[in-house]
Design a protein around this motif. Sequence first.
Motif, PDB file in Angstrom:
ATOM      1  N   MET A 115       0.841  -1.315  -0.023  1.00 26.64           N
ATOM      2  CA  MET A 115      -0.045   0.095   0.131  1.00 26.64           C
ATOM      3  C   MET A 115       0.531   1.397   0.023  1.00 26.64           C
ATOM      4  O   MET A 115       1.731   1.514   0.803  1.00 26.64           O
ATOM      5  CB  MET A 115      -0.833   0.196   1.194  1.00 26.64           C
ATOM      6  CG  MET A 115      -1.870   1.092   1.323  1.00 26.64           C
ATOM      7  SD  MET A 115      -3.012   1.128   2.933  1.00 26.64           S
ATOM      8  CE  MET A 115      -1.701   2.085   3.873  1.00 26.64           C
ATOM      9  N   ASP A 116       0.353   2.098  -0.640  1.00 28.64           N
ATOM     10  CA  ASP A 116       0.961   3.641  -0.590  1.00 28.64           C
ATOM     11  C   ASP A 116       0.295   4.107   0.322  1.00 28.64           C
ATOM     12  O   ASP A 116      -1.109   4.518   0.198  1.00 28.64           O
ATOM     13  CB  ASP A 116       0.597   4.420  -2.054  1.00 28.64           C
ATOM     14  CG  ASP A 116       1.691   3.974  -2.758  1.00 28.64           C
ATOM     15  OD1 ASP A 116       2.857   3.362  -2.815  1.00 28.64           O
ATOM     16  OD2 ASP A 116       1.398   3.998  -4.108  1.00 28.64           O
ATOM     17  N   CYS A 117       0.807   4.860   1.437  1.00 34.50           N
ATOM     18  CA  CYS A 117       0.044   5.741   2.320  1.00 34.50           C
ATOM     19  C   CYS A 117      -0.480   6.959   1.906  1.00 34.50           C
ATOM     20  O   CYS A 117       0.392   7.686   1.076  1.00 34.50           O
ATOM     21  CB  CYS A 117       1.076   5.696   3.637  1.00 34.50           C
ATOM     22  SG  CYS A 117       1.497   4.518   4.608  1.00 34.50           S
ATOM     23  N   ARG A 118      -1.490   7.367   2.279  1.00 36.63           N
ATOM     24  CA  ARG A 118      -2.195   8.799   1.531  1.00 36.63           C
ATOM     25  C   ARG A 118      -1.256   9.767   1.971  1.00 36.63           C
ATOM     26  O   ARG A 118      -0.730   9.848   3.201  1.00 36.63           O
ATOM     27  CB  ARG A 118      -3.660   8.816   2.099  1.00 36.63           C
ATOM     28  CG  ARG A 118      -3.770   8.614   3.491  1.00 36.63           C
ATOM     29  CD  ARG A 118      -5.129   9.181   3.831  1.00 36.63           C
ATOM     30  NE  ARG A 118      -6.198   8.154   3.687  1.00 36.63           N
ATOM     31  CZ  ARG A 118      -7.530   8.301   3.727  1.00 36.63           C
ATOM     32  NH1 ARG A 118      -7.983   9.552   3.901  1.00 36.63           N
ATOM     33  NH2 ARG A 118      -8.309   7.422   3.736  1.00 36.63           N
ATOM     34  N   GLY A 119      -0.953  10.492   0.957  1.00 41.80           N
ATOM     35  CA  GLY A 119      -0.520  12.202   1.192  1.00 41.80           C
ATOM     36  C   GLY A 119       1.081  11.618   1.347  1.00 41.80           C
ATOM     37  O   GLY A 119       1.802  12.875   1.600  1.00 41.80           O
ATOM     38  N   GLN A 120       1.699  10.588   1.174  1.00 42.89           N
ATOM     39  CA  GLN A 120       3.024  10.446   1.164  1.00 42.89           C
ATOM     40  C   GLN A 120       3.693  10.325  -0.168  1.00 42.89           C
ATOM     41  O   GLN A 120       3.151  10.951  -1.284  1.00 42.89           O
ATOM     42  CB  GLN A 120       3.464   9.171   1.719  1.00 42.89           C
ATOM     43  CG  GLN A 120       2.992   9.531   3.510  1.00 42.89           C
ATOM     44  CD  GLN A 120       3.382   8.580   4.491  1.00 42.89           C
ATOM     45  OE1 GLN A 120       4.518   7.959   4.549  1.00 42.89           O
ATOM     46  NE2 GLN A 120       2.948   8.672   5.766  1.00 42.89           N
ATOM     47  N   GLY A 121       4.692   9.262  -0.476  1.00 43.02           N
ATOM     48  CA  GLY A 121       5.278   9.307  -1.758  1.00 43.02           C
ATOM     49  C   GLY A 121       4.669   8.543  -2.985  1.00 43.02           C
ATOM     50  O   GLY A 121       5.304   8.391  -4.213  1.00 43.02           O
ATOM     51  N   ILE A 155      -4.776   6.334   7.894  1.00 39.86           N
ATOM     52  CA  ILE A 155      -3.661   5.598   7.259  1.00 39.86           C
ATOM     53  C   ILE A 155      -4.014   4.278   8.031  1.00 39.86           C
ATOM     54  O   ILE A 155      -3.705   3.392   7.481  1.00 39.86           O
ATOM     55  CB  ILE A 155      -2.410   6.293   7.528  1.00 39.86           C
ATOM     56  CG1 ILE A 155      -2.289   7.321   6.743  1.00 39.86           C
ATOM     57  CG2 ILE A 155      -1.350   5.233   7.184  1.00 39.86           C
ATOM     58  CD1 ILE A 155      -0.956   8.198   6.833  1.00 39.86           C
ATOM     59  N   PHE A 156      -4.121   4.139   9.474  1.00 44.58           N
ATOM     60  CA  PHE A 156      -4.245   3.171  10.161  1.00 44.58           C
ATOM     61  C   PHE A 156      -5.356   2.078   9.503  1.00 44.58           C
ATOM     62  O   PHE A 156      -5.420   1.006   9.056  1.00 44.58           O
ATOM     63  CB  PHE A 156      -4.513   3.070  11.644  1.00 44.58           C
ATOM     64  CG  PHE A 156      -3.134   3.796  12.191  1.00 44.58           C
ATOM     65  CD1 PHE A 156      -1.944   3.635  11.928  1.00 44.58           C
ATOM     66  CD2 PHE A 156      -3.261   3.723  13.529  1.00 44.58           C
ATOM     67  CE1 PHE A 156      -0.863   4.053  12.166  1.00 44.58           C
ATOM     68  CE2 PHE A 156      -2.115   4.066  14.313  1.00 44.58           C
ATOM     69  CZ  PHE A 156      -0.846   4.316  13.841  1.00 44.58           C
ATOM     70  N   LEU A 157      -6.601   2.933   9.241  1.00 47.55           N
ATOM     71  CA  LEU A 157      -7.720   2.228   8.879  1.00 47.55           C
ATOM     72  C   LEU A 157      -7.652   1.858   7.397  1.00 47.55           C
ATOM     73  O   LEU A 157      -8.057   0.686   6.679  1.00 47.55           O
ATOM     74  CB  LEU A 157      -8.959   3.519   8.755  1.00 47.55           C
ATOM     75  CG  LEU A 157      -9.506   3.748  10.088  1.00 47.55           C
ATOM     76  CD1 LEU A 157     -10.447   4.900  10.078  1.00 47.55           C
ATOM     77  CD2 LEU A 157     -10.169   2.433  11.041  1.00 47.55           C
ATOM     78  N   ASP A 158      -6.787   2.568   6.611  1.00 49.02           N
ATOM     79  CA  ASP A 158      -6.383   2.073   5.115  1.00 49.02           C
ATOM     80  C   ASP A 158      -5.716   0.748   5.265  1.00 49.02           C
ATOM     81  O   ASP A 158      -6.304  -0.178   4.429  1.00 49.02           O
ATOM     82  CB  ASP A 158      -5.680   3.106   4.587  1.00 49.02           C
ATOM     83  CG  ASP A 158      -6.283   4.504   4.105  1.00 49.02           C
ATOM     84  OD1 ASP A 158      -7.364   4.482   4.154  1.00 49.02           O
ATOM     85  OD2 ASP A 158      -5.400   5.529   3.975  1.00 49.02           O
ATOM     86  N   THR A 159      -4.915   0.485   6.063  1.00 47.07           N
ATOM     87  CA  THR A 159      -4.369  -0.949   6.216  1.00 47.07           C
ATOM     88  C   THR A 159      -5.166  -1.915   6.388  1.00 47.07           C
ATOM     89  O   THR A 159      -5.363  -3.000   5.729  1.00 47.07           O
ATOM     90  CB  THR A 159      -3.052  -0.909   7.112  1.00 47.07           C
ATOM     91  OG1 THR A 159      -3.681  -0.832   8.548  1.00 47.07           O
ATOM     92  CG2 THR A 159      -2.445   0.377   7.079  1.00 47.07           C
ATOM     93  N   ALA A 191      -0.483  -1.891  13.589  1.00 44.57           N
ATOM     94  CA  ALA A 191      -1.706  -1.349  13.542  1.00 44.57           C
ATOM     95  C   ALA A 191      -2.884  -2.171  12.434  1.00 44.57           C
ATOM     96  O   ALA A 191      -4.061  -2.556  12.788  1.00 44.57           O
ATOM     97  CB  ALA A 191      -1.725   0.044  12.614  1.00 44.57           C
ATOM     98  N   CYS A 192      -2.373  -2.532  11.321  1.00 51.28           N
ATOM     99  CA  CYS A 192      -2.988  -3.613  10.519  1.00 51.28           C
ATOM    100  C   CYS A 192      -3.613  -4.911  11.313  1.00 51.28           C
ATOM    101  O   CYS A 192      -4.699  -5.111  11.389  1.00 51.28           O
ATOM    102  CB  CYS A 192      -2.200  -3.720   9.230  1.00 51.28           C
ATOM    103  SG  CYS A 192      -3.324  -4.864   8.055  1.00 51.28           S
ATOM    104  N   ALA A 193      -2.774  -5.633  12.019  1.00 56.70           N
ATOM    105  CA  ALA A 193      -3.040  -6.633  12.848  1.00 56.70           C
ATOM    106  C   ALA A 193      -3.870  -6.243  13.877  1.00 56.70           C
ATOM    107  O   ALA A 193      -4.605  -7.317  14.429  1.00 56.70           O
ATOM    108  CB  ALA A 193      -1.782  -7.590  12.983  1.00 56.70           C
TER     109      ALA A 193
END
Length: 319
Positions: A115-121, A155-159, A191-193
């Motif tokens: 996953m690409d984190c939102r708002g990062q690279g 971001i945690f929720l995205d994972t 966080a994902c787990a």
Amino acid sequence: MPLIDMPLDQLQSYQGRSPRPEDFDAYWERALDEMRSVDPQVELVPSSFQVPIADCFHLYFTGVRGARIHAKYVRPKNASKPHPAIFQFHGYTSNAGDWSDKLTYAALGYSVFSMDCRGQGGLSEDTGGVKGTTHCGHIIRGLNDHPDNLLFRHIFLDTAQLAGIAMNMPEVDPGRVGAIGGSQGGALTLACASLEPRIKRLAPVHPFLSDYKRVWEMDLSSNAYAELTTFFRQFDSRHEREAEIFEKLGYIDIQFLTPRIKGEVLMTVGLMDTTCPPSTQFAAYNRIISPKSLDIYPDYGHEQMPEVSDRTLQFMLGL
């Protein structure tokens, strides 16, 4: 051995310095309810990068607050159905990385979601809309707004949302999934787990985003944590809101999420880490109640450590 933090025997019992908000559990149940209410509108787009052993896709889905999130999805050709999968999370400010670094797992019959984190690279969106500063970092984004608007909450929720999407794919065995990553990626692995407890095995390396007050008290709010200093200097120069700020950061402190983990954990820590101090990592590790083990590198800091990738791979072969 030189010390930059507590002696090892103290690290092994350390429980953290940051305050845990009283409504922490309700906060995350409310967040998960918001995530589950979103229609993810999953889209798979074949990548221009293709290889004989795997099919490579851009995977897009809609996360909380309407952001379109991007992940690289590598699926082994002719794999048994269903088969195991790995979720891969990247370091702070970076992106999902090259396609080729997912192919070892694909060659072994594992799908990989990175996953690409939102708002990062990478290619994921940051829909913004937060009150207060957006300058110099994502930890502080939302600190002058309602806690539900903290960016790392999203971001945690995205994972977790990505994990749920993948585990609902017919080619993925939801009972054989793992998560890996270093630094921010280590934090997101935890966080994902925590938020998707079906993750069976996870291998975080020197995880970030833990025990913010300890980082501050050690005068190590530099490098990855430099935005804490920036925030205090610009928005609370006399520290009149210090208690409030650290309590609000507690909502996105992984040490308070890790008791939710159900999977088996292999965590790696370098005792000379001045970017993510060892005590902050132990604060998260010591709260894990599922089966766990710790690889300790006494002479290493926040850097690549020998055999970590090999040990992680062998650990994931147990899925």
